[in-house]
Design a protein around this motif. Sequence first.
Motif: not given
Length: 293
Positions: A237-257
């Motif tokens: 329920s973070s105040a980041l809203g959609g930005r949290q989804s974006a940060y997590l998706a980007i972090a997911n990619f770098f973790f994959l790399v």
Amino acid sequence: MSVSCFLLSYVVVLVVEASRFLFKLPGRSVVLIAMLSAGLAAHSIFVFNEMIVGVPSSAPELLSSWFQWAVIAAWGLAVACLILTIRNPDRAMGLFLIPVVLGLIGLAQLVREAPPFHPSTTVNLWRAIHGVSLLVGTMIICFGFAFGLMYLVQSHRLKSKVRSRGGLRLPTLEFLQSMNRSSLFISTVSLGLGLLSGIVLNLGRDGQIAWYSGGILFTVVLFAWSLIASLMELSSSSALGGRQSAYLAIANFFFLVVVLGLVLFSSHGIPPIPSTTVGFSQELLGQVTQGPI
């Protein structure tokens, strides 16, 4: 048909997309769709030749090497880019997706001489599930990375009230957030299925699971991180809203790399040296060292 045939088409697509920053080009969407279609046609022929025509056996293997894996992942993202461009010709989504496609093609070239995966197993269905599910998971993570970047750029432009230059337009924040959330959930399911099928493969081939081997350990870590990211997105329920989804998706990619780099340096999927070969080599070495009687 060579890699350079479709690589050049994708580079032209990226240049045409980037030209949005400089000038308006009449018929830009037509050029983009035409070049993407040409690149995909050449890419598809290359994949067909690589997996069917170029394989001497009567039963060609799906995803039998890291090279095939990276080339097909790039093909899947290019297909998604073409579909999105056709449906949204005025949105510059190719500007974010095509660099990922080019990165996968570059990875394919780096691992082109890597040995093929282990062919000896009687569980052919599980091997196919293992390869396809991990491939889909990787593609979805790359997809989420591109849309995560789009969200952050679009969010910044809207907050700063930056006027679009040269007709550069991106999808709405609601659409981008939905794509980011979907990429987190779908990639977690795909990686979980890939991990499960990999365990079954090890049990069917060796009768045991080497949990501390590079391939399995790194896959477990990647799945655990994706699961944590999905749970954070699902229950947040973070105040980041959609930005949290974006940060997590980007972090997911770098973790994959990072994990992919570690897996490539491990022995994952590489067939071991048969014991008969080792015994023959030792016997031959003994004859050489003893010399003639």
